[in-house]
Write an enzyme that holds these catalytic residues in place. Structure first.
Site, short mmCIF file in Angstrom:
data_model
loop_
_atom_site.label_atom_id
_atom_site.label_comp_id
_atom_site.label_asym_id
_atom_site.label_seq_id
_atom_site.Cartn_x
_atom_site.Cartn_y
_atom_site.Cartn_z
N SER A 209 3.29 5.94 -2.54
CA SER A 209 4.53 6.70 -2.63
C SER A 209 4.99 6.86 -4.07
O SER A 209 5.50 7.92 -4.44
CB SER A 209 5.63 6.02 -1.79
N ALA B 240 0.84 -1.21 0.00
CA ALA B 240 0.00 0.00 0.00
C ALA B 240 0.87 1.26 0.00
O ALA B 240 0.63 2.19 -0.77
CB ALA B 240 -0.94 0.00 1.21
N GLU B 241 1.88 1.28 0.86
CA GLU B 241 2.74 2.46 0.93
C GLU B 241 3.54 2.64 -0.35
O GLU B 241 3.75 3.76 -0.81
CB GLU B 241 3.67 2.39 2.14
N THR B 242 3.98 1.56 -0.94
CA THR B 242 4.73 1.64 -2.19
C THR B 242 3.87 2.24 -3.30
O THR B 242 4.31 3.14 -4.03
CB THR B 242 5.25 0.25 -2.60
#
Length: 119
Positions: A41, A36-38
């Site tokens: 980002s 999710a963060e990748t």
């Protein structure tokens, strides 16, 4: 992870479940969070370059909230990060992680700070 679509407004990333499981044999929550963060980002990074220029703009994560809704033990999962805010100093993306059948596995909200490298 394989990037399938990549823009500030929407980024889609595919990840195998195999190699990302916890001891019970299901997708590890940390792997879901990293996915999710990748996705968010990557989207924020493009926005930062649009705001400050390709050689100066960058994004850094400031907040991640994720809810694990369902489990998956085989196949691949697909994360779709959709922008709800693209500002001059921050971005916010909602990320849905689904299995190959389209079932919701996790839902996340990711905030990134948009910054510029010093000249």
């Amino acid at each position: 992870m394989d990037v399938l679509e990549h823009s500030p407004e929407k980024t889609v990333i595919l990840m195998p479940v195999e190699g990302n499981t916890q001891s019970a044999g299901i997708l590890h929550g940390g792997a879901s969070a990293a996915l999710a963060e990748t996705a968010a980002s990557f989207a924020s990074q493009i926005h930062a370059r649009n705001v400050y220029g390709a050689d100066r703009g960058f994004a850094v994560g400031t907040e991640l909230t994720i809810s694990h809704i369902s489990s998956v033990s085989t196949g691949r999962v697909i994360a779709t990060a959709t922008a709800i805010h693209l500002g001059g100093s921050s971005t916010v993306h909602l990320v849905e992680i689904k299995n190959e059948a389209g079932k919701l596995i996790s839902s996340a909200r990711v905030t990134n700070r948009i910054m510029a490298r010093r000249a």
